[in-house]
Design a protein around this motif. Structure first.
Motif: not given
Length: 101
Positions: A43-56
């Motif tokens: 779940r944490i890894l999935n959240d970080i993936d979403r964070l990367d998308i949001d950061a971009e």
């Protein structure tokens, strides 16, 4: 998360977490507690993936923070009575009561 350096540090920490979870899984096997740890890590890894998308999307990876203030349009609600046919197909759920009465 306003700079590339902070995002890079976050990814280094995530890599370390992956290594630790893999090590724990090999030590303790397929137990309920270990499955919960693995699921939490995923779940944490999935959240970080979403964070990367949001950061971009927000250009955070370049250190630029955009703040958008959206002011919604106000919609007036009339004080007049509705026509009786407005409520034609609505079920009556009784009077509203408060649990604090």
């Amino acid at each position: 998360m306003s700079t590339t350096t902070e995002l890079d540090q976050l990814h280094e920490l995530i890599s370390g977490m992956r290594r630790c979870v893999t090590s724990l899984a090999s030590r303790y096997g397929d137990t309920p507690a270990m499955r919960r740890i693995v699921n939490d890590a995923e779940r944490i890894l999935n959240d970080i993936d979403r964070l990367d998308i949001d950061a971009e999307e927000l250009d955070l990876s370049r250190g630029v923070v955009h703040t958008h203030h959206h002011v919604g349009e106000k919609i007036g609600i009339p004080d007049t009575q509705y026509a009786s046919d407005f409520w034609q197909d609505v079920d009556d759920e009784g009077p509203l009561t408060s649990p604090f009465d």
